[in-house]
Write an enzyme that holds these catalytic residues in place. Structure first.
Site, PDB file in Angstrom:
ATOM      1  CG  ASP A   1      30.380  -1.917  46.467  1.00 42.75           C
ATOM      2  OD1 ASP A   1      30.685  -2.868  45.793  1.00 42.75           O
ATOM      3  OD2 ASP A   1      29.647  -0.813  46.196  1.00 42.75           O
TER       4      ASP A   1
ATOM      5  CG  ASN B   1      17.330  -8.086  44.187  1.00 45.55           C
ATOM      6  OD1 ASN B   1      17.455  -8.939  43.187  1.00 45.55           O
ATOM      7  ND2 ASN B   1      18.269  -8.009  45.087  1.00 45.55           N
TER       8      ASN B   1
ATOM      9  CE  LYS C   1       3.789 -13.064  61.218  1.00 48.48           C
ATOM     10  NZ  LYS C   1       2.459 -13.351  61.132  1.00 48.48           N
TER      11      LYS C   1
ATOM     12  CG  PHE D   1      26.517  -7.965  35.249  1.00 49.47           C
ATOM     13  CD1 PHE D   1      27.537  -8.669  35.551  1.00 49.47           C
ATOM     14  CD2 PHE D   1      25.468  -8.007  34.300  1.00 49.47           C
ATOM     15  CE1 PHE D   1      27.577  -9.788  34.450  1.00 49.47           C
ATOM     16  CE2 PHE D   1      25.924  -8.974  33.406  1.00 49.47           C
ATOM     17  CZ  PHE D   1      26.756  -9.807  33.636  1.00 49.47           C
TER      18      PHE D   1
ATOM     19  CE  LYS E   1      30.165  -0.530  42.866  1.00 49.04           C
ATOM     20  NZ  LYS E   1      29.378  -1.356  43.153  1.00 49.04           N
TER      21      LYS E   1
ATOM     22  CG  ASP F   1      22.986  -1.104  47.006  1.00 48.52           C
ATOM     23  OD1 ASP F   1      23.972  -1.703  46.862  1.00 48.52           O
ATOM     24  OD2 ASP F   1      22.068  -0.686  46.136  1.00 48.52           O
TER      25      ASP F   1
ATOM     26  CE  LYS G   1      26.248   1.490  39.853  1.00 51.94           C
ATOM     27  NZ  LYS G   1      24.841   0.868  39.588  1.00 51.94           N
TER      28      LYS G   1
HETATM   29  O1  PMT Z   1      19.184 -12.493  37.584  1.00 52.13           O
HETATM   30  P1  PMT Z   1      18.520 -12.201  36.449  1.00 52.13           P
HETATM   31  O2  PMT Z   1      16.875 -12.088  36.717  1.00 52.13           O
HETATM   32  O3  PMT Z   1      18.796 -12.876  35.206  1.00 52.13           O
HETATM   33  O4  PMT Z   1      18.692 -10.323  36.073  1.00 52.13           O
HETATM   34  C1  PMT Z   1      19.959 -10.197  35.737  1.00 52.13           C
HETATM   35  C2  PMT Z   1      20.371  -8.769  36.643  1.00 52.13           C
HETATM   36  C3  PMT Z   1      19.656  -7.678  35.737  1.00 52.13           C
HETATM   37  C4  PMT Z   1      20.688  -9.045  37.972  1.00 52.13           C
HETATM   38  C5  PMT Z   1      22.026  -8.639  35.962  1.00 52.13           C
HETATM   39  O5  PMT Z   1      22.090  -8.554  34.711  1.00 52.13           O
HETATM   40  C6  PMT Z   1      22.510  -7.349  36.651  1.00 52.13           C
HETATM   41  O6  PMT Z   1      22.301  -6.338  36.306  1.00 52.13           O
HETATM   42  N1  PMT Z   1      23.196  -7.461  37.971  1.00 52.13           N
HETATM   43  C7  PMT Z   1      23.861  -6.527  38.786  1.00 52.13           C
HETATM   44  C8  PMT Z   1      22.631  -5.955  39.609  1.00 52.13           C
HETATM   45  C9  PMT Z   1      23.262  -4.766  40.611  1.00 52.13           C
HETATM   46  O7  PMT Z   1      23.386  -5.073  41.813  1.00 52.13           O
HETATM   47  O8  PMT Z   1      23.814  -3.728  40.115  1.00 52.13           O
HETATM   48  P2  PMT Z   1      24.351  -2.388  40.878  1.00 52.13           P
HETATM   49  O9  PMT Z   1      24.352  -1.322  39.708  1.00 52.13           O
HETATM   50  O10 PMT Z   1      23.351  -2.266  41.807  1.00 52.13           O
HETATM   51  O11 PMT Z   1      25.726  -2.921  41.494  1.00 52.13           O
HETATM   52  C10 PMT Z   1      26.938  -2.628  40.468  1.00 52.13           C
HETATM   53  C11 PMT Z   1      27.895  -3.949  40.865  1.00 52.13           C
HETATM   54  O12 PMT Z   1      28.142  -3.833  42.185  1.00 52.13           O
HETATM   55  C12 PMT Z   1      27.226  -5.333  40.615  1.00 52.13           C
HETATM   56  O13 PMT Z   1      27.996  -6.009  39.928  1.00 52.13           O
HETATM   57  C13 PMT Z   1      26.809  -5.875  41.893  1.00 52.13           C
HETATM   58  O14 PMT Z   1      27.006  -7.216  41.942  1.00 52.13           O
HETATM   59  C14 PMT Z   1      27.788  -5.064  42.658  1.00 52.13           C
HETATM   60  N2  PMT Z   1      27.651  -5.144  44.281  1.00 52.13           N
HETATM   61  C15 PMT Z   1      26.492  -4.181  44.628  1.00 52.13           C
HETATM   62  C16 PMT Z   1      26.246  -4.207  45.651  1.00 52.13           C
HETATM   63  C17 PMT Z   1      27.114  -4.634  46.764  1.00 52.13           C
HETATM   64  N3  PMT Z   1      26.899  -4.421  48.107  1.00 52.13           N
HETATM   65  N4  PMT Z   1      28.229  -5.175  46.426  1.00 52.13           N
HETATM   66  C18 PMT Z   1      28.386  -5.356  45.228  1.00 52.13           C
HETATM   67  O15 PMT Z   1      29.449  -6.010  44.714  1.00 52.13           O
END
Ligand code: PMT
Length: 409
Positions: free
Chosen positions: A306, A210, A289, A324, A343, A279, A339
């Site tokens: 997660d 990403n 390859k 976040f 969470k 995810d 969320k």
């Molecule tokens: O890195 P930059 O370019 O500065 O950009 C910052 C950002 C946009 C990446 C950052 O501000 C941000 O939003 N980070 C969270 C990205 C994300 O995965 O969001 P989500 O809504 O999909 O997930 C919610 C939360 O679950 C997040 O805290 C994530 O870290 C966490 N998560 C997600 C998937 C997973 N398998 N395990 C997790 O713990």
């Protein structure tokens, strides 16, 4: 600090001294008044007249005995808002680490009580030598912010680490250190921060990833360290300068990040999950390859763990967990609140990733900080500023839970 900040630039005797002229210009462009102090060895690489002409001030050089009014010069140094030493040779680095004051520059360092930024520059073997690494660690303990040298072709023709960081990076570090409001509200706390985007391999050369740059997480790590926290940065595929004083752990995949977070979890007080974690991951990763023989290619995926949900089940009392939410469009706010509950978080930071002027890979962000009992909007600002505000909220919540109340700033 009022008006134009004054920066004292210390130049020592390495080939990178020629880059200090560019650094001086960069600092001036950033609005700083720059005074220069040089070791004798530095004057053999670049004439003091160069710095005198560029800075518009007399340049102080030499050893203590030759300097006509050493004390006055040291006092002038002490009046500076910040002391940046670039390049910093292995020799002067060793003297600073051990408190030697045998020339004007090292004496000024010893007498200086403000913020010091240093950009080492030397041959790769010298940089990697255990003595130098020990001295760098000592400098950090003394509170010096070290801008690590980069890798590249060195003046001696060797390829490796030791090349002075680019002037732009040093200017950014100086600006950052000058702007920091010296808060100590995270002193004594251990903070872990995830940053960047995980990459899930499909075969030996391809991955699903990403656009996260890690800027948001690194800004948090720097700011938390400045406020006195002991900081672990758990980073995925970030190409940013190291944050001085912060322990870094490379976790390129969701699985590696999960392991490191769970490994550190028992010892931390606060966790920020700013990373964009995949995810899904491939069920089978091809060893080589994958060829082009098929018309269609199906890659079978399975969900990754997660991390935050796992943290929710393992967390102990007193820990503060911040997620976040990268949501598409302003209606993502209600999904972020969902969320926060699902969470079991103490706080979630919502950013709208449909916008190109904030969020992924931007230097700016605009967020809404959600807690179970409140909501606070942070308008579009550099990620460094947003990080400071997130930490203001976090420190206040954490301290309040401990029965310590901080004034609202
Ligand atoms: O890195 P930059 O370019 O500065 O950009 C910052 C950002 C946009 C990446 C950052 O501000 C941000 O939003 N980070 C969270 C990205 C994300 O995965 O969001 P989500 O809504 O999909 O997930 C919610 C939360 O679950 C997040 O805290 C994530 O870290 C966490 N998560 C997600 C998937 C997973 N398998 N395990 C997790 O713990």
């Amino acid at each position: 600090m009022t008006g134009q900040p004054t920066v004292l630039l210390g130049v020592t005797g390495g080939i990178a001294a020629y880059k200090s002229a560019e650094l001086l210009r960069g600092l001036q462009k950033a609005g700083m008044d720059v005074r220069v102090i040089m070791t004798d060895a530095a004057t053999r690489f670049v004439a003091p007249l160069t710095f005198e002409t560029l800075s518009g001030h007399a340049v102080h050089t030499g050893d203590l005995l030759r300097a006509d009014s050493t004390i006055a010069h040291i006092e002038e140094g002490n009046a500076a808002d910040l002391f940046v030493i670039a390049p910093l040779t292995a020799n002067t680095l060793a003297k600073m680490a051990n408190g030697l004051a045998d020339n004007l520059l090292t004496a000024t360092y010893l007498a200086y009580s403000g913020t010091v930024v240093a950009a080492p520059s030397m041959n790769t073997n010298m940089w990697n030598h255990p003595a130098t690494q020990r001295n760098v660690a000592t400098l950090r303990e003394q509170g010096v912010f070290v801008v690590e040298p980069g890798a590249g072709e060195l003046a001696c023709g060797v390829y490796g680490s030791g090349r002075m960081a680019e002037p732009d990076s040093i200017v950014a570090e100086v600006k950052h250190r000058l702007q920091v409001v010296r808060k100590t509200d995270l002193r004594g706390m251990r903070v872990a921060i995830t940053a960047g985007g995980t990459r899930e391999p499909i075969d030996a050369v391809r991955y699903m990833g990403n656009r996260s740059s890690g800027k948001m997480g690194v800004a948090l790590a720097r700011a938390a360290f400045d406020r006195g926290a002991s900081v672990d940065l758990i980073k995925a595929n970030i190409d940013l300068p190291r944050a001085p004083g912060v322990r870094e752990h490379d976790t390129p995949t969701a699985r590696a990040m999960y392991r490191k977070v769970m490994d550190l979890l028992p010892d931390i007080d606060i966790l920020f999950m700013a990373a964009a974690v995949a995810d899904y991951q491939a069920i089978d990763t091809a060893a080589g390859k994958m060829g082009k023989s098929q018309d269609h290619l199906s890659v079978r995926l399975e969900p990754t763990a997660d991390i935050l949900c796992e943290v929710a089940t393992e967390r102990r009392d007193g820990q503060f967990i911040v997620g976040f939410a990268a949501e598409f469009g302003p209606e993502g706010l209600s999904r972020s609140r969902e969320k926060l509950k699902r969470k079991n978080l103490d706080m979630i930071v919502f950013n709208d990733i449909s916008r190109s002027d904030i969020g992924f890979n931007s230097d700016y962000n605009e967020v809404i900080i959600l807690t179970p009992g409140g909501e606070s909007k942070v308008g579009r600002a550099p990620k460094e500023t947003v990080a400071e505000i997130i930490l203001d909220h976090t420190a206040r919540e954490v301290r309040a839970r401990r029965g310590e109340f901080l004034p609202v700033t």
